[in-house]
Design an enzyme around this catalytic site. Structure first.
Site, PDB file in Angstrom:
ATOM      1  N   TYR A 100       0.770  -4.519  -9.930  1.00 29.70           N
ATOM      2  CA  TYR A 100      -0.647  -4.373 -10.297  1.00 29.70           C
ATOM      3  C   TYR A 100      -1.018  -5.248 -11.506  1.00 29.70           C
ATOM      4  CZ  TYR A 100      -1.028  -0.343  -7.122  1.00 29.70           C
ATOM      5  OH  TYR A 100      -1.036   0.471  -6.024  1.00 29.70           O
ATOM      6  N   LYS A 130      12.974  -0.153  -3.477  1.00 28.56           N
ATOM      7  CA  LYS A 130      13.113  -0.853  -2.191  1.00 28.56           C
ATOM      8  C   LYS A 130      14.179  -1.926  -2.425  1.00 28.56           C
ATOM      9  CE  LYS A 130      11.734  -1.584   2.054  1.00 28.56           C
ATOM     10  NZ  LYS A 130      11.992  -0.639   3.144  1.00 28.56           N
ATOM     11  N   ASP A 143      10.369   3.960   1.717  1.00 27.79           N
ATOM     12  CA  ASP A 143       9.932   4.385   3.057  1.00 27.79           C
ATOM     13  C   ASP A 143      10.525   5.747   3.397  1.00 27.79           C
ATOM     14  OD1 ASP A 143      12.268   2.907   2.858  1.00 27.79           O
ATOM     15  OD2 ASP A 143      12.117   2.000   4.839  1.00 27.79           O
ATOM     16  N   ASP A 162       1.810   5.064  -7.080  1.00 27.86           N
ATOM     17  CA  ASP A 162       0.405   5.263  -6.723  1.00 27.86           C
ATOM     18  C   ASP A 162       0.313   5.945  -5.364  1.00 27.86           C
ATOM     19  OD1 ASP A 162      -2.321   5.036  -6.644  1.00 27.86           O
ATOM     20  OD2 ASP A 162      -2.383   2.853  -6.437  1.00 27.86           O
ATOM     21  N   ASP A 217      -0.144  10.327  -4.473  1.00 32.12           N
ATOM     22  CA  ASP A 217      -1.278  10.839  -3.694  1.00 32.12           C
ATOM     23  C   ASP A 217      -0.796  11.657  -2.503  1.00 32.12           C
ATOM     24  OD1 ASP A 217      -3.198   9.764  -5.339  1.00 32.12           O
ATOM     25  OD2 ASP A 217      -4.377   8.909  -3.694  1.00 32.12           O
TER      26      ASP A 217
END
Ligand code: NAD
Length: 357
Positions: A141, A192, A224, A248, A252
């Protein structure tokens, strides 16, 4: 010693939910003799309207001088057409990066009273209590270079940079280990590392820190699989730590396990545990001004503020207990309403928490 709190109600339902959180703060301030002092400021759309920018240097300076910041929410359709550089959300990003609020704590707690609010089966989520620690000021980001460029063949290409320095990983790692020490001492680091070198380093640094926290059991999981496990068997997790983008998304998903976004607090802390506290939800323009917003996420953010930045665990416990009592009484705002319960508005919910204190 007095402690200064900067309150930023923001936009949409922000002022409504902050008013209830303030009542609760005023009550515990007196009850526990906390010596809190309050200042109010503008951030988001309201600041754009008043002074042309989502976060003024003056408000930022007041935030930097405060012991903690309490935010409602920012944004709304009124400001959606503005240039990206001065949108309300930019104020939030500027605050996080200027104050180096790199550790975002997002608990996902399933209150037993709300077990049927989740879209998952009650046996999968009842008793759920996860803390997601998300790195907030680095990763893809913020990584440079970034942009959209035109290639030699005339085609356009969008690009971003995913990078983390060792020191950035170490400081969020330490934060997560320390949080795990205060809870059930299990930490799952999400990466990852099978594809992204930046997360190979992430995993290496987490492993290097582990011997310093021998009581904490550290595990690693690819993002994942973590997404899959969160909806399959979420109770296996205690504390999860991950980078900005994965955090992020996963936070959620974890939030929705609990049924309502109106119940979820968050904290964003710097290295000295000074921080900004806000509900996970946005400014909910669809219900702003109707007096129906759930103030509990903001009230629970106040409790996190007392626990993490102000070191007042007894007052924090009292607020959490009061919220639980109010749910036991069957009081529900519209977003968590179910059959047989009593529907109340924002102000009644806030009053009930104050009464339960
Ligand atoms: P939102 O979280 O504001 O709303 C999503 C849905 O949840 C809406 O139906 C809303 O009514 C409901 N909801 C949210 N909070 C609630 C509460 N306390 N009680 C009851 N219902 C609640 O997300 P959105 O609609 O995607 O975004 C609206 C605006 O908020 C946008 O401008 C967005 O940029 C902004 N936003 C701000 C923040 C922040 O300030 N940190 C975070 C997310 C979104």
């Amino acid at each position: 010693m007095t402690k200064k709190i900067l309150v930023l109600p923001g936009d949409g339902i922000g002022p409504e939910i902050i008013a209830e959180a303030r009542k609760v703060l005023d009550k515990v301030n007196a009850q526990f003799d906390l010596g809190l002092e309050f200042e109010q400021g503008l951030m988001g759309g309201c600041s754009i309207d008043a002074c042309g920018v989502p976060l003024s240097d003056e408000t930022l300076a007041r935030a930097a001088a405060a012991d903690a910041i309490l935010l409602g929410a920012v944004g709304g359709p009124k400001w959606d057409k503005l240039d990206r550089a001065i949108r309300p959300e930019k104020g939030l990003l500027k605050m996080r990066s200027s104050l180096q609020l790199f550790a975002n704590l997002r608990p996902a707690i399933m209150y037993p009273q709300l077990a049927d609010a989740s879209s998952l089966k009650p046996e999968i989520v009842s008793g759920l209590d996860i803390l997601i620690v998300r790195e907030l000021t680095g990763g893809i980001y913020f990584g440079e270079p970034r942009g959209i460029r035109t290639l030699e063949n005339g085609e356009r290409e969008g690009f971003n940079t995913y990078k983390y320095s060792e020191s950035e990983i170490e400081r969020i790692g330490r934060n997560a280990f320390e949080m795990a020490m205060k809870r059930n001492k299990r930490l799952c680091s999400v990466d990852k590392a099978n594809v992204l070198e930046a997360t190979v380093l992430w995993r290496e640094v987490m492993d290097r820190l582990a011997p310093e926290y021998p009581e904490v059991s550290l595990s690693h999981m690819y993002v994942d699989n973590a997404a899959m496990q969160l909806v399959k068997a979420p109770k296996q997790f205690d504390v999860m730590v991950t980078g900005n983008m994965f955090g992020d998304i996963l936070s959620d998903a974890a939030a929705m396990l609990t049924g309502s976004i109106g119940m979820l607090p968050s904290a964003s802390l710097d290295k000295n545990r000074r921080g900004m506290y806000e509900p996970c939800h946005g400014s909910a323009p669809d219900i702003a001004g109707l007096g129906v917003a759930n103030p509990l996420a903001t009230i629970l953010s106040v409790s996190m503020m007392l626990r993490y930045s102000l070191n007042k665990p007894a007052a924090a416990d009292a607020i959490e207990l009061a919220v639980s009592k109010v749910l036991d009484q069957g009081l529900r705002t519209g977003d968590i309403m179910s059959a047989g319960m009593k529907q109340v508005g924002t102000v009644e919910m806030g009053d009930a928490v104050v009464a339960a204190l």
